[in-house]
Write a protein that holds these residues in place. Structure first.
Motif, PDB file in Angstrom:
ATOM      1  N   ARG A   1       0.337  -1.031   0.540  1.00 23.98           N
ATOM      2  CA  ARG A   1      -0.167   0.056   0.031  1.00 23.98           C
ATOM      3  C   ARG A   1       0.729   1.573  -0.218  1.00 23.98           C
ATOM      4  N   ASN A   2       2.168   0.812   0.878  1.00 22.15           N
ATOM      5  CA  ASN A   2       2.880   2.573   0.996  1.00 22.15           C
ATOM      6  C   ASN A   2       3.328   2.597  -0.246  1.00 22.15           C
ATOM      7  N   VAL A   3       4.410   1.832  -0.936  1.00 20.07           N
ATOM      8  CA  VAL A   3       4.515   1.895  -2.223  1.00 20.07           C
ATOM      9  C   VAL A   3       4.155   2.414  -3.892  1.00 20.07           C
TER      10      VAL A   3
ATOM     11  N   PRO B   1       3.133   7.658  -9.283  1.00 14.88           N
ATOM     12  CA  PRO B   1       2.693   8.597  -9.641  1.00 14.88           C
ATOM     13  C   PRO B   1       1.094   8.503 -10.229  1.00 14.88           C
ATOM     14  N   LEU B   2       0.776   6.633 -11.231  1.00 21.61           N
ATOM     15  CA  LEU B   2      -0.120   6.313 -11.962  1.00 21.61           C
ATOM     16  C   LEU B   2      -1.201   5.777 -10.656  1.00 21.61           C
ATOM     17  N   GLY B   3      -0.629   5.483  -9.361  1.00 23.03           N
ATOM     18  CA  GLY B   3      -1.415   5.016  -8.320  1.00 23.03           C
ATOM     19  C   GLY B   3      -1.425   3.942  -8.444  1.00 23.03           C
ATOM     20  N   ARG B   4      -0.847   2.490  -9.350  1.00 24.15           N
ATOM     21  CA  ARG B   4      -0.974   1.326  -9.038  1.00 24.15           C
ATOM     22  C   ARG B   4      -0.353   0.887  -9.722  1.00 24.15           C
ATOM     23  N   THR B   5      -0.077  -1.241  -8.645  1.00 24.32           N
ATOM     24  CA  THR B   5       1.151  -1.774  -9.421  1.00 24.32           C
ATOM     25  C   THR B   5       0.974  -1.903 -10.713  1.00 24.32           C
ATOM     26  N   SER B   6       2.029  -2.469 -11.250  1.00 26.55           N
ATOM     27  CA  SER B   6       2.357  -3.327 -12.915  1.00 26.55           C
ATOM     28  C   SER B   6       1.650  -4.573 -12.583  1.00 26.55           C
TER      29      SER B   6
ATOM     30  N   THR C   1       4.917  10.297  -5.174  1.00 27.10           N
ATOM     31  CA  THR C   1       4.072  11.155  -4.846  1.00 27.10           C
ATOM     32  C   THR C   1       2.988  11.593  -3.470  1.00 27.10           C
ATOM     33  N   ALA C   2       5.146  10.825  -3.177  1.00 26.09           N
ATOM     34  CA  ALA C   2       4.459  10.814  -1.274  1.00 26.09           C
ATOM     35  C   ALA C   2       3.850  11.623  -0.587  1.00 26.09           C
ATOM     36  N   VAL C   3       4.621  12.609  -0.994  1.00 28.12           N
ATOM     37  CA  VAL C   3       4.466  14.316   0.024  1.00 28.12           C
ATOM     38  C   VAL C   3       3.299  14.829  -0.565  1.00 28.12           C
ATOM     39  N   PHE C   4       2.670  14.646  -1.426  1.00 31.04           N
ATOM     40  CA  PHE C   4       1.905  14.962  -1.914  1.00 31.04           C
ATOM     41  C   PHE C   4       0.678  14.657  -1.674  1.00 31.04           C
ATOM     42  N   GLN C   5       0.286  12.900  -1.398  1.00 29.68           N
ATOM     43  CA  GLN C   5      -0.505  12.307  -0.549  1.00 29.68           C
ATOM     44  C   GLN C   5      -0.668  12.688   1.085  1.00 29.68           C
ATOM     45  N   ALA C   6       0.529  13.152   1.295  1.00 31.74           N
ATOM     46  CA  ALA C   6       0.661  13.340   2.900  1.00 31.74           C
ATOM     47  C   ALA C   6      -0.401  14.679   2.888  1.00 31.74           C
ATOM     48  N   LYS C   7      -0.278  15.442   2.132  1.00 28.41           N
ATOM     49  CA  LYS C   7      -0.804  17.025   2.168  1.00 28.41           C
ATOM     50  C   LYS C   7      -2.504  16.657   1.849  1.00 28.41           C
ATOM     51  N   LYS C   8      -2.327  15.121   1.437  1.00 31.02           N
ATOM     52  CA  LYS C   8      -3.930  15.105   0.895  1.00 31.02           C
ATOM     53  C   LYS C   8      -4.578  14.784   2.069  1.00 31.02           C
ATOM     54  N   LYS C   9      -4.182  13.991   2.657  1.00 36.57           N
ATOM     55  CA  LYS C   9      -4.579  13.228   4.041  1.00 36.57           C
ATOM     56  C   LYS C   9      -4.454  14.260   4.956  1.00 36.57           C
ATOM     57  N   ALA C  10      -3.498  15.420   4.624  1.00 38.08           N
ATOM     58  CA  ALA C  10      -3.665  16.575   5.650  1.00 38.08           C
ATOM     59  C   ALA C  10      -4.716  17.305   5.522  1.00 38.08           C
ATOM     60  N   LEU C  11      -5.156  17.226   4.298  1.00 38.04           N
ATOM     61  CA  LEU C  11      -6.452  18.871   3.975  1.00 38.04           C
ATOM     62  C   LEU C  11      -7.190  17.909   3.969  1.00 38.04           C
TER      63      LEU C  11
END
Length: 262
Positions: free
Chosen positions: A204-206, A211-216, A252-262
């Motif tokens: 889940r973390n990886v 960026p495209l939000g899914r595994t291969s 996109t880990a930083v952006f994901q963290a910001k979304k959660k914070a919002l």
């Protein structure tokens, strides 16, 4: 891109066929009409994989990729059956974990043997067959993002994949005059397998950072291999095709963290 029936009449060798990526590639080639020779270490698992393939005319041969004699005999057996294959996919690889100070020489040699020495020798053996047949061909090495980004506890693996990328380019240069194209495909993150399970939290973390939000997926990997072997990829050689959802360019880990914070 649609490859249905494009590979009718073509033959392909796939190493490491019992692994998850090897299975995906084998099935993709078979669905596109190719006849396959699968190889791995376990004869029983090879037969099970073979039974799942669509189409006819496939066969399997067990081989030890740490033994030069075994690989030479394997290539000779393929030649007896087909002559020169049209495609070789060097997919087999091992990924043992350990810090450099703890890894023994034998384990280091095994990693380099399977991940680098085997692709060198098999490419050489099958390229000679292709040259003698005078029909060209395609060689694909399965690489990894580890070729460009060092990771602790798997440094020998990273080193082997970096060297494999250089070997790919070297073979591409030297075989171009014979119409043999050599490329690498770099799959993205895969959510483990029965043989190599991964903790769900890690997956889940990886995945959240890609960026495209899914595994291969199977389609991603198989389509990339099919492309570089196809007529559409006839002008592509010495390339590494990265198919990782953008993971190698950044996360996109930083952006994901910001979304959660919002």
């Amino acid at each position: 891109m649609h490859f249905a029936d494009e590979f009718q009449g073509r033959t392909a060798v796939v190493t490491g066929a019992c692994g998850i990526i090897g299975g995906w590639i084998a099935e993709g080639l078979a669905q596109a009409g190719a006849q396959l020779c699968l190889t791995d270490r376990d004869p029983a698992k090879l037969e099970a994989r073979l039974a799942k393939l669509p189409g006819a005319g496939h066969f399997a041969l067990a081989a030890d990729l740490l033994d030069a004699g075994s690989m030479t005999a394997f290539a000779a057996s393929v030649a007896e059956r087909w002559g020169a294959p049209d495609i070789l996919v060097n997919n087999a690889g091992i990924y043992p974990s350990g810090f450099l100070l703890d890894i023994g020489v034998e384990e280091f040699d095994a990693i380099m043997g399977v991940n680098l020495r085997a692709p060198f020798l098999l490419s050489k053996l099958f390229a000679r067959q292709m040259i003698d047949a005078g029909k060209g061909g395609s060689i694909v090495n399965i690489s990894s993002g580890a070729a460009r980004k060092m990771r602790t506890t798997v440094v020998p693996y990273c080193t082997s994949k970096t060297a494999l990328d250089r070997l790919t380019k070297g073979f591409a240069l030297e075989l171009a005059e014979y119409g043999i194209r050599v490329n690498a495909v770099e799959p993205g993150f895969i959510a483990g397998s029965e043989a190599s399970p991964l903790p769900q939290e890690h997956v889940r973390n990886v995945t959240a950072a890609i960026p495209l939000g899914r595994t291969s997926s199977q389609k991603d990997v198989a389509s990339a291999v099919l492309y570089v072997c196809s007529d559409a990829g006839a002008y592509v050689t010495g390339a590494t095709l990265t198919v990782d959802g953008g993971n190698s360019i950044g996360t996109t880990a930083v952006f994901q963290a910001k979304k959660k914070a919002l």
